[in-house]
Design a protein around this motif. Structure first.
Motif, PDB file in Angstrom:
ATOM      1  N   ARG A  31      29.054  20.127   3.025  1.00  0.00           N
ATOM      2  CA  ARG A  31      30.387  20.733   3.194  1.00  0.00           C
ATOM      3  C   ARG A  31      31.295  19.877   2.876  1.00  0.00           C
ATOM      4  O   ARG A  31      32.724  20.041   3.301  1.00  0.00           O
ATOM      5  N   THR A  37      28.666  27.767  -0.126  1.00  0.00           N
ATOM      6  CA  THR A  37      28.052  27.668   0.845  1.00  0.00           C
ATOM      7  C   THR A  37      26.505  28.020   1.010  1.00  0.00           C
ATOM      8  O   THR A  37      25.888  27.877   2.020  1.00  0.00           O
ATOM      9  N   ASP A 155      32.006  26.937   7.254  1.00  0.00           N
ATOM     10  CA  ASP A 155      31.472  26.888   8.814  1.00  0.00           C
ATOM     11  C   ASP A 155      32.527  26.869   9.797  1.00  0.00           C
ATOM     12  O   ASP A 155      32.429  26.450  10.776  1.00  0.00           O
TER      13      ASP A 155
END
Length: 168
Positions: A31, A37, A155
């Motif tokens: 990340r 993602t 996230d």
């Protein structure tokens, strides 16, 4: 301290695409590097690969012992003719080859080759929390030209995108 190894690059071939995608996908869990993602497929990257032309927007790879260790792409900025002399560069290095000067080499070569590509401005789009990439570009005189605060959600964490640039 980063050690710089003797390195050379070449234009990527279609057979390199699985390795390019593998390196790219390996950065997703951190990340830190990309806004993707989930892993991307080789098939999904074929149009992107085909957009790269050696004479204007090349895609380079660095090989070590016959394996792709790093890659750099030049991409058009904003897709309008007035921006033809501006390119975004992206650099990805296989985990086993980081901190060995591969990224340093590729950015240096991008700066050296930009005029032959009719490019006079290089940009980087880097997450604000990606200290290694920000440091790499700063080492070559890229300056912070802009920031887009909290434009990425990774996230449930909102992340800034920093735009760095340099005239060549």
């Amino acid at each position: 301290m980063e050690r710089v190894l003797a390195t050379a690059h070449r234009i990527a071939k279609r057979d390199d695409l699985p390795h390019i995608v593998e390196i790219y996908n390996s950065t997703i869990p951190s990340r830190l590097v990309t806004a993707d993602t989930e892993p991307v497929s080789v098939e999904s990257r074929i149009p992107w690969f085909n957009e790269h032309r050696p004479d204007r927007r090349p895609l380079w790879v660095v090989e070590v012992d016959g394996h792709v260790a790093a890659w750099l792409s030049f991409s058009s900025f904003y897709g309008r003719p007035a921006y033809d002399k501006t390119a975004e560069i992206s650099v990805y290095v296989h985990e086993a080859h980081r901190k060995q000067g591969r990224g340093t080499y590729l950015v240096a070569e991008a700066l050296r080759h930009a005029p032959s590509l009719k490019v006079d401005t290089l940009l980087g789009f880097i997450f604000g929390h990606n200290a290694p990439s920000l440091a790499l570009f700063a080492k070559f005189g890229f300056e912070r030209w802009g920031a887009l605060p909290k434009v990425a959600a990774l996230d449930s964490l909102e992340r800034d995108l920093v735009i760095v640039g340099r005239r060549v």
